[in-house]
Design a protein around this motif. Sequence first.
Motif, PDB file in Angstrom:
ATOM      1  N   PHE A   1       0.838  -1.205   0.000  1.00  0.00           N
ATOM      2  CA  PHE A   1       0.000   0.000   0.000  1.00  0.00           C
ATOM      3  C   PHE A   1       0.865   1.243   0.000  1.00  0.00           C
ATOM      4  N   ASP A   2       1.809   1.249   0.948  1.00  0.00           N
ATOM      5  CA  ASP A   2       2.637   2.438   1.136  1.00  0.00           C
ATOM      6  C   ASP A   2       3.457   2.751  -0.111  1.00  0.00           C
ATOM      7  N   LYS A   3       3.945   1.712  -0.779  1.00  0.00           N
ATOM      8  CA  LYS A   3       4.704   1.924  -2.014  1.00  0.00           C
ATOM      9  C   LYS A   3       3.800   2.474  -3.105  1.00  0.00           C
ATOM     10  N   ALA A   4       2.600   1.929  -3.205  1.00  0.00           N
ATOM     11  CA  ALA A   4       1.651   2.418  -4.214  1.00  0.00           C
ATOM     12  C   ALA A   4       1.274   3.875  -3.945  1.00  0.00           C
ATOM     13  N   LEU A   5       1.053   4.219  -2.686  1.00  0.00           N
ATOM     14  CA  LEU A   5       0.709   5.605  -2.331  1.00  0.00           C
ATOM     15  C   LEU A   5       1.868   6.551  -2.610  1.00  0.00           C
ATOM     16  N   GLU A   6       3.082   6.095  -2.349  1.00  0.00           N
ATOM     17  CA  GLU A   6       4.262   6.912  -2.644  1.00  0.00           C
ATOM     18  C   GLU A   6       4.338   7.232  -4.132  1.00  0.00           C
ATOM     19  N   LEU A   7       4.109   6.233  -4.968  1.00  0.00           N
ATOM     20  CA  LEU A   7       4.128   6.449  -6.413  1.00  0.00           C
ATOM     21  C   LEU A   7       2.967   7.339  -6.840  1.00  0.00           C
ATOM     22  N   TYR A   8       1.782   7.044  -6.299  1.00  0.00           N
ATOM     23  CA  TYR A   8       0.566   7.778  -6.673  1.00  0.00           C
ATOM     24  C   TYR A   8       0.721   9.274  -6.400  1.00  0.00           C
ATOM     25  N   LYS A   9       1.230   9.611  -5.238  1.00  0.00           N
ATOM     26  CA  LYS A   9       1.380  11.015  -4.858  1.00  0.00           C
ATOM     27  C   LYS A   9       2.462  11.721  -5.671  1.00  0.00           C
ATOM     28  N   GLY A  10       3.387  10.944  -6.238  1.00  0.00           N
ATOM     29  CA  GLY A  10       4.475  11.542  -7.003  1.00  0.00           C
ATOM     30  C   GLY A  10       4.101  11.890  -8.432  1.00  0.00           C
ATOM     31  N   PHE A  11       2.974  11.364  -8.926  1.00  0.00           N
ATOM     32  CA  PHE A  11       2.549  11.638 -10.293  1.00  0.00           C
ATOM     33  C   PHE A  11       1.679  12.888 -10.343  1.00  0.00           C
ATOM     34  N   VAL A  12       1.945  13.725 -11.319  1.00  0.00           N
ATOM     35  CA  VAL A  12       1.125  14.922 -11.511  1.00  0.00           C
ATOM     36  C   VAL A  12      -0.269  14.522 -11.990  1.00  0.00           C
ATOM     37  N   VAL A  13      -0.299  13.691 -13.039  1.00  0.00           N
ATOM     38  CA  VAL A  13      -1.566  13.134 -13.524  1.00  0.00           C
ATOM     39  C   VAL A  13      -1.775  11.808 -12.800  1.00  0.00           C
ATOM     40  N   LYS A  14      -2.803  11.746 -11.966  1.00  0.00           N
ATOM     41  CA  LYS A  14      -2.996  10.587 -11.110  1.00  0.00           C
ATOM     42  C   LYS A  14      -3.496   9.373 -11.907  1.00  0.00           C
ATOM     43  N   PRO A  15      -2.857   8.218 -11.726  1.00  0.00           N
ATOM     44  CA  PRO A  15      -3.308   7.000 -12.404  1.00  0.00           C
ATOM     45  C   PRO A  15      -4.424   6.312 -11.621  1.00  0.00           C
ATOM     46  N   LYS A  16      -5.139   5.431 -12.285  1.00  0.00           N
ATOM     47  CA  LYS A  16      -6.079   4.553 -11.596  1.00  0.00           C
ATOM     48  C   LYS A  16      -5.275   3.523 -10.801  1.00  0.00           C
ATOM     49  N   ILE A  17      -5.802   3.137  -9.654  1.00  0.00           N
ATOM     50  CA  ILE A  17      -5.146   2.104  -8.834  1.00  0.00           C
ATOM     51  C   ILE A  17      -6.013   0.855  -8.844  1.00  0.00           C
ATOM     52  N   ILE A  18      -5.455  -0.239  -9.346  1.00  0.00           N
ATOM     53  CA  ILE A  18      -6.160  -1.523  -9.339  1.00  0.00           C
ATOM     54  C   ILE A  18      -5.653  -2.327  -8.146  1.00  0.00           C
ATOM     55  N   VAL A  19      -6.554  -2.722  -7.260  1.00  0.00           N
ATOM     56  CA  VAL A  19      -6.183  -3.572  -6.126  1.00  0.00           C
ATOM     57  C   VAL A  19      -6.720  -4.966  -6.417  1.00  0.00           C
ATOM     58  N   SER A  20      -5.824  -5.944  -6.375  1.00  0.00           N
ATOM     59  CA  SER A  20      -6.174  -7.283  -6.849  1.00  0.00           C
ATOM     60  C   SER A  20      -5.964  -8.324  -5.768  1.00  0.00           C
ATOM     61  N   GLY A  21      -7.026  -9.093  -5.478  1.00  0.00           N
ATOM     62  CA  GLY A  21      -6.921 -10.181  -4.515  1.00  0.00           C
ATOM     63  C   GLY A  21      -8.272 -10.616  -4.013  1.00  0.00           C
ATOM     64  N   GLY A  22      -8.512 -11.920  -4.019  1.00  0.00           N
ATOM     65  CA  GLY A  22      -9.780 -12.450  -3.531  1.00  0.00           C
ATOM     66  C   GLY A  22      -9.742 -12.722  -2.040  1.00  0.00           C
ATOM     67  N   ARG A  23     -10.647 -13.549  -1.575  1.00  0.00           N
ATOM     68  CA  ARG A  23     -10.723 -13.884  -0.156  1.00  0.00           C
ATOM     69  C   ARG A  23      -9.649 -14.919   0.193  1.00  0.00           C
ATOM     70  N   SER A  24      -8.871 -14.669   1.243  1.00  0.00           N
ATOM     71  CA  SER A  24      -7.918 -15.659   1.739  1.00  0.00           C
ATOM     72  C   SER A  24      -8.627 -16.699   2.586  1.00  0.00           C
ATOM     73  N   THR A  25      -9.599 -16.255   3.369  1.00  0.00           N
ATOM     74  CA  THR A  25     -10.462 -17.140   4.151  1.00  0.00           C
ATOM     75  C   THR A  25     -11.892 -16.651   4.003  1.00  0.00           C
ATOM     76  N   SER A  26     -12.841 -17.518   4.314  1.00  0.00           N
ATOM     77  CA  SER A  26     -14.245 -17.220   4.039  1.00  0.00           C
ATOM     78  C   SER A  26     -14.856 -16.207   4.997  1.00  0.00           C
ATOM     79  N   ASN A  27     -14.222 -15.968   6.157  1.00  0.00           N
ATOM     80  CA  ASN A  27     -14.857 -15.130   7.167  1.00  0.00           C
ATOM     81  C   ASN A  27     -14.363 -13.685   7.181  1.00  0.00           C
ATOM     82  N   ILE A  28     -13.558 -13.298   6.176  1.00  0.00           N
ATOM     83  CA  ILE A  28     -13.099 -11.911   6.112  1.00  0.00           C
ATOM     84  C   ILE A  28     -13.326 -11.366   4.709  1.00  0.00           C
ATOM     85  N   SER A  29     -13.186 -10.055   4.579  1.00  0.00           N
ATOM     86  CA  SER A  29     -13.349  -9.420   3.273  1.00  0.00           C
ATOM     87  C   SER A  29     -12.231  -9.853   2.341  1.00  0.00           C
ATOM     88  N   SER A  30     -12.429  -9.612   1.046  1.00  0.00           N
ATOM     89  CA  SER A  30     -11.385  -9.941   0.079  1.00  0.00           C
ATOM     90  C   SER A  30     -10.179  -9.033   0.294  1.00  0.00           C
TER      91      SER A  30
END
Length: 265
Positions: free
Chosen positions: A115-144
């Motif tokens: 997260f922190d690396k992505a935010l560091e890059l995001y804040k450094g760009f003048v034109v902000k890119p879209k951020i794709i966060v990728s990952g399903g559920r690791s276990t059934s009882n929590i959010s993806s």
Amino acid sequence: MNFLLMVIVTIIEALVFYRIRFVYSRQPMGAIALSGTIVLTFYLLAKFSINKYVRAFTFSLATIDMILLVIMLFYMWQMDRNLKQRQTIQSTDFLLVLGNKCTSSRVPPILMSRFDKALELYKGFVVKPKIIVSGGRSTSNISSEAEMMRHYLLDAGVSDSMIITETQSRNTIQNLSFSAIKIHDIWHKNNRPRVIIVTSDYHLPRTKYYAKRLGLKVNFAAARTVKMLMWPEMFREFTAILWYNRYSLCTILGMDILFSLSMCL
């Protein structure tokens, strides 16, 4: 005597396989030195043993161990080379942040570093890119993983309209494949979209390998892993490399066993 020697060799091999993860996680250079010593010892036993069965058995084990050791050393070299590479990227269209297994509702340190690396890059760009966060559920009882990442980015001040969630993937290949589909669906320009994949430093070699296999032309950004977690995660990554290449490895090991058996004829 020969049978006793084979039993001793088998016990040593079993102990090494059982304990090597713990040794590597604490003393990686010590684990590599131990593995190299075992390989050399087994090859010497194969060379100087009078009994052909002991010779074939120890030669086969030594070759298996050597193959695993070479793969580990190559992986470590690749990771070190990737971290030493310097690249300056002025802008991008997408930041793709890969998920990591979550066993509770709390964000684990490894995922937080991404997260922190992505935010560091995001804040450094003048034109902000879209951020794709990728990952399903690791276990059934929590959010993806993607939903956990989305909430983290929202709390960090990223606009919801700039975040794209991909919640179906279960492994690295699916992270890349499903995210590529997301990009394809929303990208309507004639030029190729610019993408930076953000993942952990230890995860970079395998991510690059899969991206190349999928034909993805992207850039990469490595999130630093804290030292306490680095070596255990590197060993886990090594086992993942073995698993994904299991068919090739089984073929090589089968050839090794056949060659060793031929020594008995």
